[in-house]
Design a protein around this motif. Structure first.
Motif, mmCIF file in Angstrom:
data_model
loop_
_atom_site.group_PDB
_atom_site.id
_atom_site.type_symbol
_atom_site.label_atom_id
_atom_site.label_comp_id
_atom_site.label_asym_id
_atom_site.label_seq_id
_atom_site.Cartn_x
_atom_site.Cartn_y
_atom_site.Cartn_z
ATOM 1 N N VAL A 107 2.592 -0.899 2.864
ATOM 2 C CA VAL A 107 3.013 -1.399 1.501
ATOM 3 C C VAL A 107 3.824 -2.521 1.436
ATOM 4 C CG1 VAL A 107 4.302 -0.433 -0.485
ATOM 5 C CG2 VAL A 107 2.587 1.037 0.747
ATOM 6 N N ALA A 108 4.712 -2.521 2.408
ATOM 7 C CA ALA A 108 5.784 -3.772 2.347
ATOM 8 C C ALA A 108 5.042 -5.039 2.696
ATOM 9 C CB ALA A 108 6.848 -3.408 3.351
ATOM 10 N N ALA A 109 4.053 -4.880 3.464
ATOM 11 C CA ALA A 109 3.574 -6.279 3.885
ATOM 12 C C ALA A 109 2.503 -6.492 2.685
ATOM 13 C CB ALA A 109 2.441 -6.062 5.044
ATOM 14 N N GLY A 110 1.838 -5.634 2.029
ATOM 15 C CA GLY A 110 1.061 -5.954 1.129
ATOM 16 C C GLY A 110 1.652 -6.567 -0.046
ATOM 17 N N ALA A 111 2.969 -6.077 -0.491
ATOM 18 C CA ALA A 111 3.746 -6.537 -1.390
ATOM 19 C C ALA A 111 4.310 -8.062 -1.230
ATOM 20 C CB ALA A 111 4.978 -5.498 -1.803
ATOM 21 N N VAL A 112 4.500 -8.293 0.036
ATOM 22 C CA VAL A 112 5.085 -9.593 0.318
ATOM 23 C C VAL A 112 3.910 -10.526 0.297
ATOM 24 C CG1 VAL A 112 6.044 -11.059 2.353
ATOM 25 C CG2 VAL A 112 7.026 -8.857 1.872
ATOM 26 N N LEU A 119 -1.120 -1.490 10.795
ATOM 27 C CA LEU A 119 -0.497 -1.084 9.599
ATOM 28 C C LEU A 119 -1.322 0.137 9.070
ATOM 29 C CD1 LEU A 119 0.013 -4.670 8.047
ATOM 30 C CD2 LEU A 119 1.633 -3.252 8.973
ATOM 31 N N ARG A 120 -2.315 0.495 9.350
ATOM 32 C CA ARG A 120 -3.066 1.560 8.652
ATOM 33 C C ARG A 120 -2.301 2.929 9.047
ATOM 34 N NH1 ARG A 120 -9.048 1.498 10.436
ATOM 35 N NH2 ARG A 120 -8.899 -0.242 9.594
ATOM 36 N N HIS A 121 -1.767 2.962 10.239
ATOM 37 C CA HIS A 121 -0.979 3.909 10.785
ATOM 38 C C HIS A 121 0.547 4.075 10.441
ATOM 39 C CE1 HIS A 121 -4.668 5.195 12.781
ATOM 40 N NE2 HIS A 121 -4.720 4.162 13.418
ATOM 41 N N GLN A 122 0.996 3.036 9.738
ATOM 42 C CA GLN A 122 2.170 2.820 9.412
ATOM 43 C C GLN A 122 2.372 2.686 7.741
ATOM 44 O OE1 GLN A 122 4.413 -0.010 11.733
ATOM 45 N NE2 GLN A 122 3.843 1.031 13.698
ATOM 46 N N PRO A 123 2.048 3.819 6.948
ATOM 47 C CA PRO A 123 2.138 3.340 5.463
ATOM 48 C C PRO A 123 3.173 2.720 4.792
ATOM 49 C CG PRO A 123 1.827 5.735 6.049
ATOM 50 C CD PRO A 123 2.186 5.007 7.266
ATOM 51 N N ALA A 124 4.443 2.781 5.162
ATOM 52 C CA ALA A 124 5.618 1.882 4.750
ATOM 53 C C ALA A 124 5.640 0.659 4.976
ATOM 54 C CB ALA A 124 6.759 2.549 5.344
ATOM 55 N N ARG A 125 5.194 0.298 6.290
ATOM 56 C CA ARG A 125 5.044 -1.203 6.680
ATOM 57 C C ARG A 125 3.914 -1.811 5.927
ATOM 58 N NH1 ARG A 125 5.392 -2.742 12.863
ATOM 59 N NH2 ARG A 125 5.976 -4.966 12.439
ATOM 60 N N LEU A 170 -5.398 -5.717 -3.939
ATOM 61 C CA LEU A 170 -6.331 -6.867 -2.819
ATOM 62 C C LEU A 170 -5.442 -6.865 -1.564
ATOM 63 C CD1 LEU A 170 -8.602 -8.325 -2.499
ATOM 64 C CD2 LEU A 170 -7.511 -10.215 -3.412
ATOM 65 N N THR A 171 -4.118 -7.295 -1.948
ATOM 66 C CA THR A 171 -3.418 -7.498 -0.523
ATOM 67 C C THR A 171 -3.106 -6.173 0.223
ATOM 68 O OG1 THR A 171 -1.139 -7.216 -1.771
ATOM 69 C CG2 THR A 171 -2.148 -9.549 -1.671
ATOM 70 N N LEU A 172 -3.209 -5.251 -0.502
ATOM 71 C CA LEU A 172 -2.880 -3.933 0.174
ATOM 72 C C LEU A 172 -4.206 -3.482 1.011
ATOM 73 C CD1 LEU A 172 -0.926 -1.746 -2.411
ATOM 74 C CD2 LEU A 172 -0.140 -2.651 -0.039
ATOM 75 N N LEU A 173 -5.273 -3.777 0.211
ATOM 76 C CA LEU A 173 -6.663 -3.600 0.784
ATOM 77 C C LEU A 173 -6.821 -4.343 2.220
ATOM 78 C CD1 LEU A 173 -9.297 -2.216 0.543
ATOM 79 C CD2 LEU A 173 -10.309 -4.180 -0.684
ATOM 80 N N VAL A 174 -6.340 -5.704 1.901
ATOM 81 C CA VAL A 174 -6.567 -6.409 3.170
ATOM 82 C C VAL A 174 -5.520 -5.873 4.277
ATOM 83 C CG1 VAL A 174 -5.978 -8.829 4.133
ATOM 84 C CG2 VAL A 174 -7.157 -8.598 1.780
#
Length: 164
Positions: free
Chosen positions: A71-76, A63-69, A52-56
Motif C-alpha cells: 500500500v505504501a509503495a502504491g501510494a508513493v 510486496l504481495r506478501h507484505q500488504p503494508a509495504r 492502478l499503482t496498487l495493482l502494479v
C-alpha cells in the motif's frame, strides 16, 4: 491618452492575452484561487491512479506478501501523476510570467520561420509588470508549495516503505 503605433504582435500572442487564456483554462485555473483549490484536483488525480499503482505493485512477489509495504509503495507511486501535473502547470505559468516581465515580445507572424521581436511601449510594460507581480507571482508561489508538498510526501512515503 497617448496613441501608440499599431502593435505588430498578433492578439493571441500578446502576453496579457495569453495570461487571460491560461487563467480561463480548466487545467491552469486550479492554482489561481488558493492552495486548497489546487490540492483538491491533485488529490482526486492521486485517488484515481492509486488503484492502478496498487495493482502494479501487487505484481511484485515481495510486496504481495507484505500488504503494508504494498500500500505504501502504491501510494508513493501514485504521487507521480499529480507531480507531473504540477510540473506542467509550473512550466505554463513560468512561461507567461517571463513574457509578462520581458521588455520585448517575441512573436511569429505566420509560421515558425519568421520570428520577430517587438519592444513593448511603456504603458504596456507597466501593465504587464503589475499583472506578473500581483497575479502570476502568487500562482507560482502556490505551485511551489504544492510541488514541495508532493516531494515531501514522496520522500516520507519512500522512508515509510523502507521502515516497514
Amino acid at each position: 491618452m497617448e496613441r501608440l503605433g499599431p502593435c505588430p504582435v498578433p492578439p493571441e500572442q500578446r502576453p496579457l492575452r495569453q495570461y487571460e487564456e491560461l487563467r480561463g483554462s480548466w487545467f491552469f485555473a486550479w492554482p489561481t484561487a488558493d492552495l486548497a483549490g489546487l490540492l483538491r484536483p491533485l488529490a482526486l488525480s492521486w485517488l484515481t491512479v492509486l488503484p492502478l499503482t496498487l495493482l502494479v505493485a501487487s505484481g511484485s512477489w515481495v510486496l504481495r506478501h507484505q500488504p503494508a509495504r504494498l500500500v505504501a509503495a502504491g501510494a508513493v507511486a501514485a504521487i507521480a501523476l499529480p507531480t507531473l501535473m504540477l510540473v506542467r502547470q509550473w512550466l505554463g505559468w513560468t512561461t507567461i510570467h517571463q513574457r509578462l516581465v520581458s521588455e520585448r515580445v517575441e512573436y511569429e507572424e505566420s509560421g515558425w520561420y519568421d520570428g520577430q521581436v517587438w519592444e513593448k511601449p511603456l504603458p504596456w510594460r507597466q501593465q504587464d509588470l503589475l499583472v506578473a507581480q500581483h497575479q502570476v507571482r502568487p500562482i507560482l508561489q502556490r505551485l511551489q508549495q504544492a510541488i514541495g508538498l508532493a516531494a515531501t510526501l514522496m520522500l516520507a512515503g519512500a522512508s515509510l516503505c523502507q521502515a516497514l
